[in-house]
Design an enzyme around this catalytic site. Structure first.
Site, PDB file in Angstrom:
ATOM      1  N   SER A 246      83.672  41.844  41.054  1.00  0.00           N
ATOM      2  CA  SER A 246      84.650  41.953  42.137  1.00  0.00           C
ATOM      3  C   SER A 246      84.255  43.106  43.057  1.00  0.00           C
ATOM      4  O   SER A 246      83.142  43.120  43.570  1.00  0.00           O
ATOM      5  CB  SER A 246      86.056  42.110  41.558  1.00  0.00           C
ATOM      6  OG  SER A 246      87.037  41.927  42.554  1.00  0.00           O
ATOM      7  N   ASP A 353      86.137  31.235  44.905  1.00  0.00           N
ATOM      8  CA  ASP A 353      86.593  32.486  44.310  1.00  0.00           C
ATOM      9  C   ASP A 353      88.072  32.731  44.627  1.00  0.00           C
ATOM     10  O   ASP A 353      88.492  32.679  45.789  1.00  0.00           O
ATOM     11  CB  ASP A 353      85.746  33.643  44.842  1.00  0.00           C
ATOM     12  CG  ASP A 353      86.003  34.933  44.093  1.00  0.00           C
ATOM     13  OD1 ASP A 353      87.028  35.583  44.373  1.00  0.00           O
ATOM     14  OD2 ASP A 353      85.195  35.278  43.219  1.00  0.00           O
ATOM     15  N   HIS A 402      87.689  33.944  39.109  1.00  0.00           N
ATOM     16  CA  HIS A 402      87.263  35.238  39.642  1.00  0.00           C
ATOM     17  C   HIS A 402      86.756  36.098  38.486  1.00  0.00           C
ATOM     18  O   HIS A 402      87.402  36.193  37.444  1.00  0.00           O
ATOM     19  CB  HIS A 402      88.435  35.944  40.349  1.00  0.00           C
ATOM     20  CG  HIS A 402      88.032  37.227  41.022  1.00  0.00           C
ATOM     21  ND1 HIS A 402      87.091  37.271  42.026  1.00  0.00           N
ATOM     22  CD2 HIS A 402      88.438  38.514  40.840  1.00  0.00           C
ATOM     23  CE1 HIS A 402      86.947  38.521  42.439  1.00  0.00           C
ATOM     24  NE2 HIS A 402      87.741  39.291  41.737  1.00  0.00           N
TER      25      HIS A 402
END
Length: 515
Positions: A246, A353, A402
């Protein structure tokens, strides 16, 4: 107190040595016994096996690889199983030693490098004596970009801005796991987890002052951690993999060249620095629905980064800065910074995502989505594919999710039948092979037999890959099939088949098989 700790450590090492010696004796004994029992024919067979080179087996990093040859036991497998059972019983006392596999917290010695609130930054480490591979992981967790969003973040997510309540240990998952079955390629590396407490996408270099409520020192935290690790064995490393998920994945893209240059300028030219960016390849695309930039969730990525880079005093790689003078915010987007990097980088990215969809104002709340939202989601996958076309090494499943590399089930996700750990293994081999051809850092890696480096799904819908993570109904908690999930999102099989010019049955088959 210190001598007692030293004594305890020596006892632990002694126990480990005893267990290893016992393991060696047990593995050796059956073969020797069979040589005696089997007579001349058995002896000749064993000698032939010793003289004949074993078939090719994949090696990880030269001396770090320990391939096992079981050809000597193939003729008497039942006896071998008995020996293994005896071995397990003999080694039971060793398991009682419960060797500690957790990473332990260390605060930085340089107390001027801090988290947002001025508390000391730090890292967690599990050393692997003898290994010359180091994995440094950058944690993710969004960001804040002005005083208002940072105050809100401090109230609701303080652990991402302060170290005051960090636990003393952390357990590694996925690529940070010390278990070979969960982490088949990197389990024996020195593991370092760097908590995210700077809220600046690992870019800042600004201390807390009387005029500012918060410090933003993400880039400096990485630099200081590397400096401290040089006193713990990193100076003798062969490979340093800077990984992150991330915001940490974007942090890898922003810092991998800095780490390489840091080691090079200090004389550690033998360390090969590489990057692994997971779920940090964001797009500066147009939102599905425009909203005012009031919080980190609804604010468009470009606007948030433009505000943030000024607020943080953010740094970007010099080569990217020169390519985008006055608009350095561009360097926070993977497809713009990647071409400017010198260090090899592997990109792991879901094609759909969830974080990207969130900042694009597509919120999957359990209610069927509108046709316009469905088209937007499909277009997002197409745009992401286009930005990845020049990436040398990638793993991009067509899944709605994610973060990937710290999932315990990360070995189950596959693209073209290949898992991410296997893809990373291939990438390592290609880079190792490349060193013998060209000593300079390069994105260009020669092909290695049996290895694919560009793994990207071609199917156009979220979760059209059957190995995608399990989807659960947000209301009932029950697992959903791919077709149930797509219908739940408002996917009309009849209409979509008509648009694609095919029979509905054929489309359903494609969805079920992930083709």
């Amino acid at each position: 107190m210190q001598s007692r700790g030293v004594a305890r450590n020596s006892l632990g090492l002694s126990a480990v040595r005893s267990c290893l010696l016992l393991l060696f004796i047990h593995l050796s004994a059956p073969v020797e016994a069979r040589r005696v029992r089997g007579g001349r024919a058995q002896t000749r067979r064993v000698q032939q096996q010793q003289q004949t080179p074993p078939p090719y087996r994949e090696r990880v990093e030269g001396a770090e690889s320990f391939p096992l040859d079981f050809t000597a036991v193939e003729g008497n497998m039942d006896n071998f199983v008995v020996q293994i059972k005896n071995l397990a019983q003999s080694l039971y006392p060793c398991s009682a030693q419960k060797l500690d596999q957790d990473m332990k917290l260390h605060f930085l010695k340089n107390v001027s490098v801090t988290c947002n609130d001025g508390s000391p930054a730090g890292y967690y480490i599990k050393e692997s004596k003898g290994s010359k591979r180091w994995l440094l992981f950058l944690e993710g967790g969004w960001y804040c970009f002005d005083s208002q969003t940072c105050e809100s973040r401090y109230e609701t997510m303080r652990r991402l801005m302060s170290s005051t309540k960090w636990p003393l240990t952390r357990t590694g998952r996925g690529i940070l796991s010390p278990q070979p079955e969960e982490n088949p390629h990197w389990w024996n590396a020195n593991m370092v987890f760097i908590p995210y407490c700077s809220s600046d996408v690992w870019s800042g270099a600004t201390p807390k002052t009387d005029q500012s409520d918060y410090a933003f020192m993400g880039s400096l935290i990485i630099k200081e951690v590397v400096n401290e690790l040089l006193t713990k064995g990193l100076e003798n490393a062969k490979v340093l993999l800077l990984a992150g998920s991330s915001a940490g994945g974007t942090g890898v893209l922003l810092n991998v060249d800095q780490v390489a240059e840091q080691l090079e300028t200090q004389g550690y030219t033998g360390v090969q620095v590489r990057g692994l960016a997971d779920s940090g390849w964001f797009l500066d695309n147009k939102q599905y629905k425009f909203t005012d930039c009031l919080d980190t969730i609804s604010c468009a990525p470009t606007e948030a980064i433009k505000r943030g880079i000024r607020y943080w005093g953010g740094l970007v790689p010099e080569s990217c800065r020169q390519a985008h003078v006055g608009e350095e915010w561009n360097c926070f987007f993977g497809y713009k910074v990647y071409p400017t990097l010198k260090s090899p980088v592997f990109v792991a990215q879901w094609l759909f995502d969830e974080a990207q969809l969130t900042v694009d104002n597509i919120h999957l709340t359990g209610q069927p989505i509108h046709e316009g939202q469905w088209r937007y989601i499909q277009k997002l996958g197409q745009e992401l594919r286009l930005t990845l076309r020049d990436v040398t090494a990638m793993f991009a499943p067509a899944c709605l999710s994610h973060e990937l590399i710290t999932r315990a089930d990360w070995t189950d996700i596959r693209v073209k039948g290949i898992s991410l750990p296997r893809a990373l293994h291939c990438w390592d081999r290609s880079l190792h092979h490349n060193l013998h051809i060209n000593s300079s850092h390069s994105h260009v890696t020669p092909p290695v037999r049996g290895c694919l480096l560009q793994l990207i799904d071609s199917c156009p819908w979220p979760h059209c890959n059957p190995s995608c993570p399990t989807i659960r109904d947000q209301l009932t908690g029950q697992e959903m099939s791919v077709i149930q999930f797509l219908k739940h999102m408002g996917f009309d099989v009849q209409k979509m088949a008509q648009q694609q010019g095919m029979e509905p049955k054929k489309l359903l088959g494609m969805l079920n098989n992930g083709n």
